[in-house]
Motif scaffolding. Structure first.
Motif, PDB file in Angstrom:
ATOM      1  N   PHE A  68       0.841  -1.193   0.000  1.00 20.19           N
ATOM      2  CA  PHE A  68       0.000   0.000   0.000  1.00 20.19           C
ATOM      3  C   PHE A  68       0.873   1.239   0.000  1.00 20.19           C
ATOM      4  CE2 PHE A  68       0.654  -0.754   4.478  1.00 20.19           C
ATOM      5  CZ  PHE A  68       0.807   0.505   5.014  1.00 20.19           C
ATOM      6  N   GLY A  69       0.249   2.354  -0.340  1.00 21.68           N
ATOM      7  CA  GLY A  69       0.986   3.603  -0.387  1.00 21.68           C
ATOM      8  C   GLY A  69       0.060   4.788  -0.516  1.00 21.68           C
ATOM      9  N   PHE A  70       0.632   5.929  -0.889  1.00 20.51           N
ATOM     10  CA  PHE A  70      -0.120   7.168  -0.993  1.00 20.51           C
ATOM     11  C   PHE A  70       0.312   7.919  -2.241  1.00 20.51           C
ATOM     12  CE2 PHE A  70       0.405   6.058   3.407  1.00 20.51           C
ATOM     13  CZ  PHE A  70      -0.887   6.140   3.891  1.00 20.51           C
ATOM     14  N   VAL A  71      -0.641   8.626  -2.798  1.00 18.01           N
ATOM     15  CA  VAL A  71      -0.372   9.531  -3.911  1.00 18.01           C
ATOM     16  C   VAL A  71      -0.878  10.892  -3.462  1.00 18.01           C
ATOM     17  CG1 VAL A  71      -0.858  10.096  -6.316  1.00 18.01           C
ATOM     18  CG2 VAL A  71      -0.651   7.697  -5.617  1.00 18.01           C
ATOM     19  N   THR A  72      -0.039  11.915  -3.582  1.00 15.87           N
ATOM     20  CA  THR A  72      -0.447  13.269  -3.223  1.00 15.87           C
ATOM     21  C   THR A  72      -0.526  14.093  -4.503  1.00 15.87           C
ATOM     22  OG1 THR A  72       0.656  13.066  -1.099  1.00 15.87           O
ATOM     23  CG2 THR A  72       0.070  15.278  -1.807  1.00 15.87           C
ATOM     24  N   PHE A  73      -1.707  14.641  -4.738  1.00 15.49           N
ATOM     25  CA  PHE A  73      -1.949  15.452  -5.931  1.00 15.49           C
ATOM     26  C   PHE A  73      -1.743  16.926  -5.621  1.00 15.49           C
ATOM     27  CE2 PHE A  73      -4.280  11.569  -6.867  1.00 15.49           C
ATOM     28  CZ  PHE A  73      -3.947  11.340  -8.203  1.00 15.49           C
ATOM     29  N   ALA A  74      -1.532  17.708  -6.668  1.00 11.37           N
ATOM     30  CA  ALA A  74      -1.388  19.155  -6.522  1.00 11.37           C
ATOM     31  C   ALA A  74      -2.736  19.796  -6.208  1.00 11.37           C
ATOM     32  CB  ALA A  74      -0.793  19.756  -7.789  1.00 11.37           C
ATOM     33  N   SER A  75      -3.822  19.144  -6.606  1.00  7.47           N
ATOM     34  CA  SER A  75      -5.163  19.712  -6.449  1.00  7.47           C
ATOM     35  C   SER A  75      -6.061  18.778  -5.633  1.00  7.47           C
ATOM     36  CB  SER A  75      -5.751  19.936  -7.846  1.00  7.47           C
ATOM     37  OG  SER A  75      -7.119  19.759  -7.876  1.00  7.47           O
ATOM     38  N   SER A  76      -6.822  19.362  -4.717  1.00  7.35           N
ATOM     39  CA  SER A  76      -7.756  18.555  -3.925  1.00  7.35           C
ATOM     40  C   SER A  76      -8.914  18.044  -4.778  1.00  7.35           C
ATOM     41  CB  SER A  76      -8.280  19.349  -2.727  1.00  7.35           C
ATOM     42  OG  SER A  76      -8.982  20.488  -3.151  1.00  7.35           O
ATOM     43  N   GLU A  77      -9.260  18.777  -5.850  1.00 10.23           N
ATOM     44  CA  GLU A  77     -10.343  18.330  -6.741  1.00 10.23           C
ATOM     45  C   GLU A  77      -9.957  17.030  -7.433  1.00 10.23           C
ATOM     46  OE1 GLU A  77      -9.111  21.569  -6.935  1.00 10.23           O
ATOM     47  OE2 GLU A  77     -10.765  22.438  -5.776  1.00 10.23           O
ATOM     48  N   VAL A  78      -8.724  16.935  -7.901  1.00  8.18           N
ATOM     49  CA  VAL A  78      -8.249  15.711  -8.558  1.00  8.18           C
ATOM     50  C   VAL A  78      -8.238  14.567  -7.548  1.00  8.18           C
ATOM     51  CG1 VAL A  78      -6.311  14.589  -9.717  1.00  8.18           C
ATOM     52  CG2 VAL A  78      -6.911  16.946 -10.293  1.00  8.18           C
ATOM     53  N   ALA A  79      -7.729  14.837  -6.354  1.00  8.72           N
ATOM     54  CA  ALA A  79      -7.669  13.805  -5.314  1.00  8.72           C
ATOM     55  C   ALA A  79      -9.072  13.299  -4.979  1.00  8.72           C
ATOM     56  CB  ALA A  79      -6.993  14.352  -4.064  1.00  8.72           C
ATOM     57  N   THR A  80     -10.030  14.202  -4.850  1.00 11.02           N
ATOM     58  CA  THR A  80     -11.411  13.818  -4.555  1.00 11.02           C
ATOM     59  C   THR A  80     -11.982  12.959  -5.667  1.00 11.02           C
ATOM     60  OG1 THR A  80     -11.724  15.829  -3.252  1.00 11.02           O
ATOM     61  CG2 THR A  80     -13.720  14.702  -4.011  1.00 11.02           C
ATOM     62  N   SER A  81     -11.688  13.326  -6.905  1.00  8.28           N
ATOM     63  CA  SER A  81     -12.161  12.562  -8.055  1.00  8.28           C
ATOM     64  C   SER A  81     -11.580  11.146  -8.059  1.00  8.28           C
ATOM     65  CB  SER A  81     -11.774  13.300  -9.343  1.00  8.28           C
ATOM     66  OG  SER A  81     -12.076  12.520 -10.464  1.00  8.28           O
ATOM     67  N   VAL A  82     -10.293  11.023  -7.774  1.00  7.03           N
ATOM     68  CA  VAL A  82      -9.647   9.701  -7.744  1.00  7.03           C
ATOM     69  C   VAL A  82     -10.209   8.873  -6.590  1.00  7.03           C
ATOM     70  CG1 VAL A  82      -7.450   8.512  -7.384  1.00  7.03           C
ATOM     71  CG2 VAL A  82      -7.563  10.463  -8.937  1.00  7.03           C
ATOM     72  N   LYS A  83     -10.391   9.473  -5.420  1.00  4.48           N
ATOM     73  CA  LYS A  83     -10.938   8.750  -4.261  1.00  4.48           C
ATOM     74  C   LYS A  83     -12.335   8.223  -4.562  1.00  4.48           C
ATOM     75  CE  LYS A  83      -8.573  11.738  -0.996  1.00  4.48           C
ATOM     76  NZ  LYS A  83      -8.740  12.789   0.014  1.00  4.48           N
ATOM     77  N   SER A  84     -13.116   8.986  -5.326  1.00  2.00           N
ATOM     78  CA  SER A  84     -14.493   8.582  -5.623  1.00  2.00           C
ATOM     79  C   SER A  84     -14.544   7.345  -6.530  1.00  2.00           C
ATOM     80  CB  SER A  84     -15.275   9.735  -6.252  1.00  2.00           C
ATOM     81  OG  SER A  84     -14.793   9.994  -7.559  1.00  2.00           O
ATOM     82  N   MET A  85     -13.442   7.029  -7.230  1.00  2.00           N
ATOM     83  CA  MET A  85     -13.400   5.828  -8.064  1.00  2.00           C
ATOM     84  C   MET A  85     -13.425   4.566  -7.204  1.00  2.00           C
ATOM     85  SD  MET A  85     -10.643   7.182 -10.936  1.00  2.00           S
ATOM     86  CE  MET A  85      -9.705   5.722 -10.792  1.00  2.00           C
ATOM     87  N   LYS A  86     -12.952   4.648  -5.993  1.00  2.00           N
ATOM     88  CA  LYS A  86     -12.913   3.566  -5.012  1.00  2.00           C
ATOM     89  C   LYS A  86     -11.999   2.403  -5.393  1.00  2.00           C
ATOM     90  CE  LYS A  86     -17.033   4.655  -2.607  1.00  2.00           C
ATOM     91  NZ  LYS A  86     -16.660   5.588  -1.605  1.00  2.00           N
ATOM     92  N   LYS A  87     -11.978   1.992  -6.656  1.00  2.00           N
ATOM     93  CA  LYS A  87     -11.125   0.885  -7.109  1.00  2.00           C
ATOM     94  C   LYS A  87     -10.593   1.200  -8.492  1.00  2.00           C
ATOM     95  CE  LYS A  87     -13.191  -2.957  -4.583  1.00  2.00           C
ATOM     96  NZ  LYS A  87     -12.099  -3.250  -3.702  1.00  2.00           N
ATOM     97  N   MET A  88      -9.434   0.606  -8.800  1.00  2.00           N
ATOM     98  CA  MET A  88      -8.885   0.679 -10.150  1.00  2.00           C
ATOM     99  C   MET A  88      -7.920  -0.482 -10.320  1.00  2.00           C
ATOM    100  SD  MET A  88      -6.117   3.833  -9.976  1.00  2.00           S
ATOM    101  CE  MET A  88      -5.616   3.664 -11.653  1.00  2.00           C
ATOM    102  N   GLU A  89      -7.455  -0.685 -11.537  1.00  2.00           N
ATOM    103  CA  GLU A  89      -6.530  -1.771 -11.799  1.00  2.00           C
ATOM    104  C   GLU A  89      -5.128  -1.218 -12.047  1.00  2.00           C
ATOM    105  OE1 GLU A  89      -6.049  -5.040 -15.232  1.00  2.00           O
ATOM    106  OE2 GLU A  89      -8.005  -5.033 -14.226  1.00  2.00           O
ATOM    107  N   ILE A  90      -4.149  -1.805 -11.356  1.00  2.00           N
ATOM    108  CA  ILE A  90      -2.740  -1.462 -11.564  1.00  2.00           C
ATOM    109  C   ILE A  90      -1.996  -2.774 -11.773  1.00  2.00           C
ATOM    110  CG2 ILE A  90      -0.650  -0.511 -10.534  1.00  2.00           C
ATOM    111  CD1 ILE A  90      -2.359   1.489  -9.037  1.00  2.00           C
TER     112      ILE A  90
END
Length: 167
Positions: A68-90
């Motif tokens: 596990f880890g963390f990603v810090t974005f320059a914008s809180s709007e982008v971070a909120t958008s990514v968090k709302s995805m809840k899941k993704m594939e890496i």
């Protein structure tokens, strides 16, 4: 994934503690493939917006990723958008996206835990006060029989209770 230096920095944070000063811009990423490094994590998340930093948490002893880890974005709007995805594939693996826990939340939970324990303790004290008086019995073991006969069976100890016996 992309190779970095062979030495991995030890983890300095708890599992879901945000590495950023502003938790609004940080995203928790759980269930990462163990081969994922910070550069590849940045590459994946850069498609959503400007990434200020990435942090993968490593085991202090084995120096291997904890997944596990963390990603810090320059914008809180982008971070909120990514968090709302809840899941993704890496790298072919489903990962969880969400809010990093804050230290404030941990402290609130700890404070509540202490409060609950204090309430339980007061409740037990009240219950004990309502019940029968406690027994006053002392066990003294491994004494030689001669000591018992000479010093402990006399009248001076009988004043402390009705029953004195050698087992």
């Amino acid at each position: 994934m992309a190779g970095g230096s062979s030495e991995v920095p030890p983890a300095k944070r708890q599992r879901s503690e945000a590495p950023a000063d502003d938790p609004e811009t940080a995203v928790f990423v759980g269930g990462l493939p163990y081969e994922t490094d910070e550069a590849s994590l940045k590459t994946v998340f850069s498609t959503y917006g400007e990434v200020k930093s990435t942090k993968i948490i490593y085991d202090n002893q084995t120096k291997k990723s904890k997944g596990f880890g963390f990603v810090t974005f320059a914008s809180s709007e982008v971070a909120t958008s990514v968090k709302s995805m809840k899941k993704m594939e890496i790298a072919g693996r489903q990962v969880d996206l969400g809010e990093p826990a804050s230290n404030k939340g941990k402290q609130a939970n700890k404070d509540r835990s202490v409060q609950v324990k204090q309430e339980q303790s007061r409740g037990m004290q009240k219950q004990m006060a309502k019940s029968a008086p406690p027994e006053r019995r002392v066990f003294v073991g491994n004494l030689p029989k001669e000591l018992w006969l000479r010093h402990l069976s006399g009248p001076e100890l009988r004043s402390y209770g009705e029953e004195l016996r050698a087992c």
